[in-house]
Design a protein around this motif. Structure first.
Motif, PDB file in Angstrom:
ATOM      1  N   PRO A 238       4.046  -1.542  -2.773  1.00 40.95           N
ATOM      2  CA  PRO A 238       4.496  -1.595  -4.156  1.00 40.95           C
ATOM      3  C   PRO A 238       5.216  -2.918  -4.432  1.00 40.95           C
ATOM      4  O   PRO A 238       6.003  -3.384  -3.618  1.00 40.95           O
ATOM      5  CB  PRO A 238       5.444  -0.406  -4.266  1.00 40.95           C
ATOM      6  N   GLU A 239       4.916  -3.542  -5.568  1.00 35.96           N
ATOM      7  CA  GLU A 239       5.465  -4.857  -5.872  1.00 35.96           C
ATOM      8  C   GLU A 239       6.678  -4.798  -6.803  1.00 35.96           C
ATOM      9  O   GLU A 239       7.651  -5.508  -6.599  1.00 35.96           O
ATOM     10  CB  GLU A 239       4.386  -5.727  -6.513  1.00 35.96           C
ATOM     11  N   HIS A 240       6.617  -3.991  -7.827  1.00 36.57           N
ATOM     12  CA  HIS A 240       7.682  -3.928  -8.826  1.00 36.57           C
ATOM     13  C   HIS A 240       8.802  -3.012  -8.327  1.00 36.57           C
ATOM     14  O   HIS A 240       8.531  -2.011  -7.666  1.00 36.57           O
ATOM     15  CB  HIS A 240       7.107  -3.391 -10.137  1.00 36.57           C
ATOM     16  N   PRO A 241      10.076  -3.341  -8.614  1.00 43.57           N
ATOM     17  CA  PRO A 241      11.172  -2.480  -8.160  1.00 43.57           C
ATOM     18  C   PRO A 241      11.029  -1.022  -8.601  1.00 43.57           C
ATOM     19  O   PRO A 241      11.386  -0.107  -7.853  1.00 43.57           O
ATOM     20  CB  PRO A 241      12.414  -3.110  -8.793  1.00 43.57           C
ATOM     21  N   CYS A 242      10.494  -0.795  -9.785  1.00 42.21           N
ATOM     22  CA  CYS A 242      10.292   0.578 -10.257  1.00 42.21           C
ATOM     23  C   CYS A 242       9.260   1.296  -9.388  1.00 42.21           C
ATOM     24  O   CYS A 242       9.451   2.454  -9.005  1.00 42.21           O
ATOM     25  CB  CYS A 242       9.840   0.555 -11.714  1.00 42.21           C
ATOM     26  N   THR A 243       8.178   0.616  -9.049  1.00 38.08           N
ATOM     27  CA  THR A 243       7.147   1.202  -8.190  1.00 38.08           C
ATOM     28  C   THR A 243       7.694   1.428  -6.786  1.00 38.08           C
ATOM     29  O   THR A 243       7.417   2.446  -6.152  1.00 38.08           O
ATOM     30  CB  THR A 243       5.911   0.280  -8.127  1.00 38.08           C
ATOM     31  N   GLN A 244       8.500   0.495  -6.305  1.00 44.12           N
ATOM     32  CA  GLN A 244       9.108   0.648  -4.988  1.00 44.12           C
ATOM     33  C   GLN A 244      10.019   1.866  -4.957  1.00 44.12           C
ATOM     34  O   GLN A 244      10.003   2.635  -3.997  1.00 44.12           O
ATOM     35  CB  GLN A 244       9.896  -0.614  -4.626  1.00 44.12           C
ATOM     36  N   GLY A 245      10.801   2.051  -6.012  1.00 46.82           N
ATOM     37  CA  GLY A 245      11.685   3.206  -6.073  1.00 46.82           C
ATOM     38  C   GLY A 245      10.921   4.511  -6.111  1.00 46.82           C
ATOM     39  O   GLY A 245      11.296   5.484  -5.455  1.00 46.82           O
ATOM     40  N   SER A 246       9.833   4.537  -6.877  1.00 49.53           N
ATOM     41  CA  SER A 246       9.014   5.749  -6.950  1.00 49.53           C
ATOM     42  C   SER A 246       8.387   6.066  -5.602  1.00 49.53           C
ATOM     43  O   SER A 246       8.373   7.215  -5.165  1.00 49.53           O
ATOM     44  CB  SER A 246       7.912   5.577  -7.999  1.00 49.53           C
ATOM     45  N   SER A 247       7.881   5.043  -4.933  1.00 49.59           N
ATOM     46  CA  SER A 247       7.270   5.249  -3.616  1.00 49.59           C
ATOM     47  C   SER A 247       8.308   5.706  -2.604  1.00 49.59           C
ATOM     48  O   SER A 247       8.035   6.540  -1.752  1.00 49.59           O
ATOM     49  CB  SER A 247       6.616   3.960  -3.129  1.00 49.59           C
ATOM     50  N   ALA A 248       9.509   5.157  -2.716  1.00 49.43           N
ATOM     51  CA  ALA A 248      10.567   5.503  -1.771  1.00 49.43           C
ATOM     52  C   ALA A 248      11.059   6.935  -1.966  1.00 49.43           C
ATOM     53  O   ALA A 248      11.663   7.510  -1.066  1.00 49.43           O
ATOM     54  CB  ALA A 248      11.728   4.525  -1.906  1.00 49.43           C
ATOM     55  N   ALA A 249      10.801   7.522  -3.127  1.00 45.80           N
ATOM     56  CA  ALA A 249      11.275   8.875  -3.409  1.00 45.80           C
ATOM     57  C   ALA A 249      10.407   9.961  -2.773  1.00 45.80           C
ATOM     58  O   ALA A 249      10.814  11.110  -2.701  1.00 45.80           O
ATOM     59  CB  ALA A 249      11.333   9.097  -4.915  1.00 45.80           C
ATOM     60  N   VAL A 250       9.236   9.606  -2.273  1.00 47.58           N
ATOM     61  CA  VAL A 250       8.344  10.584  -1.647  1.00 47.58           C
ATOM     62  C   VAL A 250       8.913  10.956  -0.274  1.00 47.58           C
ATOM     63  O   VAL A 250       9.199  10.083   0.538  1.00 47.58           O
ATOM     64  CB  VAL A 250       6.914  10.003  -1.494  1.00 47.58           C
ATOM     65  N   PRO A 251       9.120  12.236   0.006  1.00 54.59           N
ATOM     66  CA  PRO A 251       9.692  12.643   1.294  1.00 54.59           C
ATOM     67  C   PRO A 251       8.767  12.284   2.462  1.00 54.59           C
ATOM     68  O   PRO A 251       7.550  12.354   2.344  1.00 54.59           O
ATOM     69  CB  PRO A 251       9.812  14.161   1.180  1.00 54.59           C
ATOM     70  N   VAL A 252       9.378  11.898   3.576  1.00 55.22           N
ATOM     71  CA  VAL A 252       8.617  11.604   4.800  1.00 55.22           C
ATOM     72  C   VAL A 252       9.297  12.292   5.981  1.00 55.22           C
ATOM     73  O   VAL A 252      10.503  12.532   5.962  1.00 55.22           O
ATOM     74  CB  VAL A 252       8.519  10.080   5.068  1.00 55.22           C
ATOM     75  N   LEU A 253       8.517  12.600   7.006  1.00 55.70           N
ATOM     76  CA  LEU A 253       9.058  13.269   8.186  1.00 55.70           C
ATOM     77  C   LEU A 253       9.458  12.297   9.288  1.00 55.70           C
ATOM     78  O   LEU A 253      10.303  12.609  10.113  1.00 55.70           O
ATOM     79  CB  LEU A 253       8.043  14.278   8.730  1.00 55.70           C
ATOM     80  N   ASP A 254       8.871  11.107   9.309  1.00 53.85           N
ATOM     81  CA  ASP A 254       9.158  10.112  10.335  1.00 53.85           C
ATOM     82  C   ASP A 254      10.520   9.465  10.047  1.00 53.85           C
ATOM     83  O   ASP A 254      10.734   8.898   8.976  1.00 53.85           O
ATOM     84  CB  ASP A 254       8.057   9.057  10.332  1.00 53.85           C
ATOM     85  N   ALA A 255      11.455   9.530  10.995  1.00 60.58           N
ATOM     86  CA  ALA A 255      12.816   9.021  10.776  1.00 60.58           C
ATOM     87  C   ALA A 255      12.829   7.520  10.480  1.00 60.58           C
ATOM     88  O   ALA A 255      13.616   7.051   9.661  1.00 60.58           O
ATOM     89  CB  ALA A 255      13.678   9.314  12.000  1.00 60.58           C
ATOM     90  N   ARG A 256      11.967   6.746  11.150  1.00 62.97           N
ATOM     91  CA  ARG A 256      11.929   5.300  10.883  1.00 62.97           C
ATOM     92  C   ARG A 256      11.456   5.022   9.474  1.00 62.97           C
ATOM     93  O   ARG A 256      12.013   4.181   8.775  1.00 62.97           O
ATOM     94  CB  ARG A 256      11.035   4.587  11.889  1.00 62.97           C
ATOM     95  N   LEU A 257      10.416   5.725   9.044  1.00 61.36           N
ATOM     96  CA  LEU A 257       9.931   5.536   7.680  1.00 61.36           C
ATOM     97  C   LEU A 257      10.969   5.982   6.660  1.00 61.36           C
ATOM     98  O   LEU A 257      11.127   5.361   5.614  1.00 61.36           O
ATOM     99  CB  LEU A 257       8.630   6.303   7.457  1.00 61.36           C
TER     100      LEU A 257
END
Length: 65
Positions: free
Chosen positions: A25-44
């Motif tokens: 994701p390039e735009h800060p808004c897109t980055q924030g949206s992508s970052a909001a998706v839950p993940v199980l991997d602790a590093r991710l």
């Protein structure tokens, strides 16, 4: 690959293939949206938290006159 776009406040802020919108994701808004998706991997999860913080900071800076 299917075309994809990210919108913010009614404006297109990123237009790339769908996979790219999610992977880089390039735009800060897109980055924030992508970052909001839950993940199980602790590093991710740590990477996502850092992206969320950066997106919040960029969004706050954009609001200031």
């Amino acid at each position: 690959m299917s075309p994809g776009a990210a919108m913010h406040a009614g404006c297109r802020v990123q237009q790339t293939p769908v996979d790219t919108v999610y992977e880089r994701p390039e735009h800060p808004c897109t980055q924030g949206s992508s970052a909001a998706v839950p993940v199980l991997d602790a590093r991710l999860a740590a990477d996502r938290r850092a992206l969320r913080a950066a997106a919040r900071q960029a969004h706050s800076a954009a609001k200031r006159p």
